[in-house]
Design an enzyme around this catalytic site. Sequence first.
Site, mmCIF file in Angstrom:
data_model
loop_
_atom_site.group_PDB
_atom_site.id
_atom_site.type_symbol
_atom_site.label_atom_id
_atom_site.label_comp_id
_atom_site.label_asym_id
_atom_site.label_seq_id
_atom_site.Cartn_x
_atom_site.Cartn_y
_atom_site.Cartn_z
ATOM 1 N N HIS A 64 3.544 6.079 -2.662
ATOM 2 C CA HIS A 64 4.781 5.363 -2.351
ATOM 3 C C HIS A 64 4.642 4.530 -1.094
ATOM 4 C CE1 HIS A 64 6.192 8.543 -5.043
ATOM 5 N NE2 HIS A 64 7.109 7.667 -5.408
ATOM 6 N N GLU A 92 12.388 -0.152 -14.729
ATOM 7 C CA GLU A 92 12.857 1.230 -14.666
ATOM 8 C C GLU A 92 14.010 1.290 -13.661
ATOM 9 O OE1 GLU A 92 9.131 2.952 -13.508
ATOM 10 O OE2 GLU A 92 8.203 2.098 -15.288
ATOM 11 N N GLU A 112 5.010 0.544 -17.449
ATOM 12 C CA GLU A 112 4.707 -0.644 -16.643
ATOM 13 C C GLU A 112 3.893 -1.683 -17.413
ATOM 14 O OE1 GLU A 112 4.434 2.427 -15.526
ATOM 15 O OE2 GLU A 112 5.873 2.505 -13.882
ATOM 16 N N ASP A 164 2.499 0.643 -5.868
ATOM 17 C CA ASP A 164 1.415 1.570 -6.236
ATOM 18 C C ASP A 164 1.260 1.650 -7.761
ATOM 19 O OD1 ASP A 164 1.208 3.262 -3.407
ATOM 20 O OD2 ASP A 164 3.201 2.513 -3.876
#
Length: 795
Positions: A594, A496, A527, A552
Amino acid sequence: MEVTTTNELLHGGKLSFDHFRNEVLKDYRLACESREASLLGRKEVLTGKAKFGIFGDGKEVAQVAAAKFFRPGDFLSGYYRDQTFAFATEVASVEEFFSQLYADPDPANDPHSAGRQMNSHFASPFVGEDGEWLDLVNRKNITSGMAPTAAQMPRTVGLALASKLFRHENVFRKFTHLSNNGNEICFCTIGDASTSEGHFWETVNAAGVMQIPVAFFVWDDGYGISVPKKYQTTKGSISEALKGMQKKDGTNGIEIYKIKAWDYAGMCEVFEAAIQRIRDTHTPALFHVEEVTQPQGHSTSGSHERYKTPERLAWEREWDGNKKMREWLLENDLANDDELSDIEVAAKDLVRTSKQRAWEKYSIAVDAQVAKTVSLFDELIESGGDNHGEIAKVKTTLLNHREPTRKDVMVALHAAAEAAQHQGSALRSYYEELRAEGLKTYGSHLYDESPHSPLRIQGTDLQFNPDSPMVNGYEVLNRYFDQLFSANDKVVAFGEDVGQIGDVNQGFAGLQSKHGEFRIFDCGIRELTIMGQGIGLAMRGLRPIAEIQYIDYLVYGLQPLTDDAATLHWRSKGRQSAPLVVRTRGHRLEGIWHSGSPMGMMLTTLRGLHICVPRNMVQAVGLYNTLLAGNDPGVMVECLNGYRLKEKLPANLLDYYVPLGVPEVVREGNDVTVVSYGASLRIVQDAAAVLQKTGISCEVIDVQTLLPFDIHHKILESLKKTNRIVFVDEDVPGGATAFMYNKVMEEQNGYRWLDTSPRTISAKAHRPSYGSDGDYFSKPNTEEVVDVIRAMMQE
Ligand SMILES: Cc1ncc(C[n+]2csc(CCOP(=O)(O)OP(=O)(O)O)c2C)c(N)n1
Ligand SMILES: [Mg+2]
């Protein structure tokens, strides 16, 4: 090469009728052999010679039809119903099928998994013993099967995308053993119920978006074990549910075809034209193969009479593909009843003989172990030792096993050695010999053992020019990747925001326009299939760097990593490799999603990968070079707060290697050993500076890689000097700190050198709270490290 089309054959074209007839009868013979293998296979389980069986009965005719259009260079990413396909492509023989059913650990007998996998999990060789990729263009390729439903989907994206890259990117053209101008298709098979998995939808969408050459086959028998389609699929039909993805003039998307599993001629006709179209245009297609039957039910673990109605069972008997193909052959005067009976009898014979040969080969090795064990027992019994009665009993138990196993031999040897005590040394040594052999037989090849193992890479020194500048961490990576893409023509990078903007932290900034959009590119937010894309591309001989934007989100892509990438080399006993590099970043930023550091999760799920945790971007470069020089997959966790820290730019970016499993002492000291990695190292360094002011001297060690971990026991050397140790990171309590603690205490016997109790300092069990104060009270901080070490010094 003259290509004969089935259309011509079916419609009496230029080829002789005899040739056509022979082809069709050969297909019927294959279907009969495969059916017989299923029937006999089930019997072998029910009589106890094998533990579990799952078979491809009911799909024989559909698979012989599909396999006709599977060419050398193509790949199959399928599931446990593909035995007919494997026989038709000659990737597997019926004898090998039985060897795998018996879990024969000899790779000469079960080359697909060396007894490590359940039956019908096939694998053709991709890499040689020297670790070099084989010529995959002139062989039919089957990717090693997996049991989790839809697990074959994510890697399909990469297997098919590789063809597109090979066709469009000039630097790949020279790899003629890996592709013939991208003409290869990936065949992907899946059961109807498994299309309920998100894996299916993500994969089909990615294929539709990217226009990659995949042929999806959905074998629709109406059930997923006992659960029927009405609970699985919207509108009860996968082809109906997928209609919005269907390709129209001027759009992307997938072609969709509906066919019947018993209609041999109809399937051949559709497959021929449709598969040629996939090959030529790289447009994916889905074949919804309806009215599939499953004559013996799901597997040997249950009976389908429990959930199918008598009407359904009767319908399945009537519409059995083999039966229908037989009727079609008779109706079209392609054979008479006697000829077909001859084929059926010959098929039965072949399967029976293959099964017997497989069993003989399997048992010969175990029988030899039993014979040797019994002769050792007899020696002791005849010598009339104290415990000969006990040993005679153990012998009887061993001989009473109708089909003795290696385990039975081990149990007997151990029991007899316990009974014989000091007289049992011969038993004990044979037990140890077999134990060592067994551990190797079942445990080898978790990592590459060839000359291409990255563990063979030696470290090199950093070199700097007199005018080497200080640059931001991300700029170190950016210069490195630029040089890497010029030097290594097999590398591709994607994820991405990786293409156009060069990743969210600019590691690839400007590199897509320089090295091309088939080498550095953007992906949708997916993902799971980004990981699968990496696995598939790696299987096809490229060197993908597949990005997970923040660590994460690794959990979204974890399934293919843990089930496929981590096990591939082991489960094929070295036949297949997927040297994917997963690039991600983590440990510190803001908020729950994050700033995670789920290293413990990775440590338990990713055995089979190397896990690199560089403290800065120069060390990351050294570890990238090491991973890219080997055949194993690996994960690189870059420190999120390191991209804007200044580092001196090395002059030898492409020749700097950091060896795997070798920690570095980043600060020398005498009082306490502090073991850490990644972003936590900076906290530890700050704490060490504070403690130094009051005369406490910390030795700070950066482990650099968690897998492998400190292979030369360097940490122990430090502990011998300091006699105190603390492990620090940002994972939850009991995560990677517990792993490191265990390694040093148990494996390195570190407990012997302790003067105070060892400690771990980790983040809190809850997720990191947002903002600076939330972070401070969620993650380890300098003050806490100082206090823990001071307390240790006072003990
Ligand atoms: C992730 C996962 N969940 C559950 C299972 C157990 N399981 C094995 S096969 C199966 C049904 C699959 O049905 P379908 O996709 O229609 O294939 P079929 O066996 O009917 O050909 C299930 C639930 C599994 N192997 N993997
Ligand atoms: Mg099904």
